[in-house]
Motif scaffolding. Structure first.
Motif, mmCIF file in Angstrom:
data_model
loop_
_atom_site.group_PDB
_atom_site.id
_atom_site.type_symbol
_atom_site.label_atom_id
_atom_site.label_comp_id
_atom_site.label_asym_id
_atom_site.label_seq_id
_atom_site.Cartn_x
_atom_site.Cartn_y
_atom_site.Cartn_z
ATOM 1 N N LEU A 104 0.829 -1.207 0.000
ATOM 2 C CA LEU A 104 0.000 0.000 0.000
ATOM 3 C C LEU A 104 0.864 1.258 0.000
ATOM 4 O O LEU A 104 0.614 2.198 -0.760
ATOM 5 C CB LEU A 104 -0.920 -0.002 1.215
ATOM 6 N N ARG A 123 -4.482 7.057 0.388
ATOM 7 C CA ARG A 123 -4.594 5.699 0.921
ATOM 8 C C ARG A 123 -5.753 4.948 0.264
ATOM 9 O O ARG A 123 -5.601 3.777 -0.129
ATOM 10 C CB ARG A 123 -4.771 5.747 2.439
ATOM 11 N N GLN A 124 -6.869 5.593 0.134
ATOM 12 C CA GLN A 124 -8.035 4.956 -0.493
ATOM 13 C C GLN A 124 -7.768 4.647 -1.961
ATOM 14 O O GLN A 124 -8.082 3.556 -2.446
ATOM 15 C CB GLN A 124 -9.258 5.868 -0.363
ATOM 16 N N ALA A 127 -5.398 1.698 -2.283
ATOM 17 C CA ALA A 127 -6.076 0.444 -1.964
ATOM 18 C C ALA A 127 -6.974 0.004 -3.122
ATOM 19 O O ALA A 127 -7.023 -1.186 -3.470
ATOM 20 C CB ALA A 127 -6.900 0.605 -0.685
ATOM 21 N N GLU A 128 -7.671 0.955 -3.735
ATOM 22 C CA GLU A 128 -8.539 0.631 -4.872
ATOM 23 C C GLU A 128 -7.732 0.112 -6.055
ATOM 24 O O GLU A 128 -8.154 -0.829 -6.752
ATOM 25 C CB GLU A 128 -9.350 1.863 -5.274
ATOM 26 N N LEU A 130 -4.763 -1.384 -5.928
ATOM 27 C CA LEU A 130 -4.265 -2.720 -5.601
ATOM 28 C C LEU A 130 -5.380 -3.765 -5.717
ATOM 29 O O LEU A 130 -5.137 -4.892 -6.156
ATOM 30 C CB LEU A 130 -3.659 -2.732 -4.203
ATOM 31 N N GLU A 131 -6.573 -3.393 -5.341
ATOM 32 C CA GLU A 131 -7.719 -4.286 -5.510
ATOM 33 C C GLU A 131 -7.924 -4.599 -6.993
ATOM 34 O O GLU A 131 -8.202 -5.740 -7.379
ATOM 35 C CB GLU A 131 -8.975 -3.634 -4.930
ATOM 36 N N GLY A 136 -5.916 -6.957 -3.332
ATOM 37 C CA GLY A 136 -6.663 -6.317 -2.260
ATOM 38 C C GLY A 136 -6.395 -6.927 -0.896
ATOM 39 O O GLY A 136 -6.554 -6.258 0.130
ATOM 40 N N LEU A 139 -2.394 -5.676 1.112
ATOM 41 C CA LEU A 139 -2.052 -4.254 1.288
ATOM 42 C C LEU A 139 -0.900 -4.051 2.260
ATOM 43 O O LEU A 139 -0.043 -3.189 2.060
ATOM 44 C CB LEU A 139 -3.268 -3.463 1.785
#
Length: 241
Positions: A104, A123-124, A127-128, A130-131, A136, A139
């Motif tokens: 992350l 951060r959001q 994360a999105e 990486l998902e 996901g 992280l």
């Protein structure tokens, strides 16, 4: 609309014995907004040198490079750095992940230099992304705890996080199995299409190269456009690139 243009670009280096080694010879290339170009070539053909020029990391020995209608030789070093940071996403074959930082945190890194919503939502957004590349659930994993394929997907997520206008992918599926590689190329195409970015893929994989709209071969420093059937036939006949 042209985003990146190379006009008769050469790159040479002086050897210790005063000989000149010509790495690139008269390379001309025009990449439009939303374009997808693949470049194939053997080791030693000059692909890495060309990648550095496309990414504004190096300057040509002669010839001109234009990025977003700006002649790059007239830009200051800081201006080139800003253009590269904001508009160009690199996917390196060696991954270049930061040790001691989670997946992350690695993906978030480019957004530390962003402003406004991108910075505060880093951060959001990381994360999105990486998902999106299928990580996901990893992280908080450190690079050394990830497989080669997982590290490559982190590197791809990091390159795409700022929605660059130009994506330079050096062997983007090299450490991935066929199924995962196909899904990653689909993600690259999707991000490029949604954002209107141009995608340049430099690869040994003829199947990856064939996914592009235009195809080139770099051979002994000379770049030439080829038909996709030439790429596929050279593979089936065992002739290599």
């Amino acid at each position: 609309m042209s985003l990146l243009r190379l006009d008769e670009v050469t790159r040479s280096v002086q050897l210790p014995d005063d000989e000149t080694l010509e790495i690139l010879k008269g390379v001309t290339l025009d990449v439009e907004v939303g374009d997808h170009v693949s470049i194939v070539g053997r080791s030693g053909s000059g692909k890495s040198t060309l990648l550095n020029l496309l990414g504004l990391l190096d300057a040509p020995t002669s010839g001109s490079i234009w990025f977003d209608d700006r002649l790059t030789s007239t830009l200051s070093g800081n201006a080139r750095d800003r253009a590269r940071g904001a508009d160009i996403g690199f996917i390196f074959q060696q991954f270049n992940l930061l040790g001691g930082r989670t997946a992350l945190e690695n993906v978030m890194t480019p957004l530390l230099f962003a402003s406004g919503r991108q910075f505060w939502r880093r951060r959001q957004l990381a994360a999105e992304m990486l998902e999106k590349v299928g990580l996901g659930g990893r992280l908080g994993s450190m690079p050394e705890k990830l497989s080669g394929g997982e590290q490559q997907r982190v590197a791809i997520a990091r390159a795409l996080i700022r929605r660059p206008r130009l994506i330079l992918a050096d062997e983007p599926t090299g450490a991935l199995d066929i199924e995962t590689g196909a899904s990653i190329m689909a993600i690259l195409d999707e991000v490029a299409e949604v954002s209107g970015a141009a995608l340049i893929t430099i690869t040994h994989d003829v199947n990856v190269a064939a996914l592009a709209r235009r195809h080139y071969r770099l051979d002994r420093g000379v770049l030439a456009q080829i038909d996709v059937s030439q790429i596929l036939s050279s593979s089936t006949q065992g002739g290599g690139l």
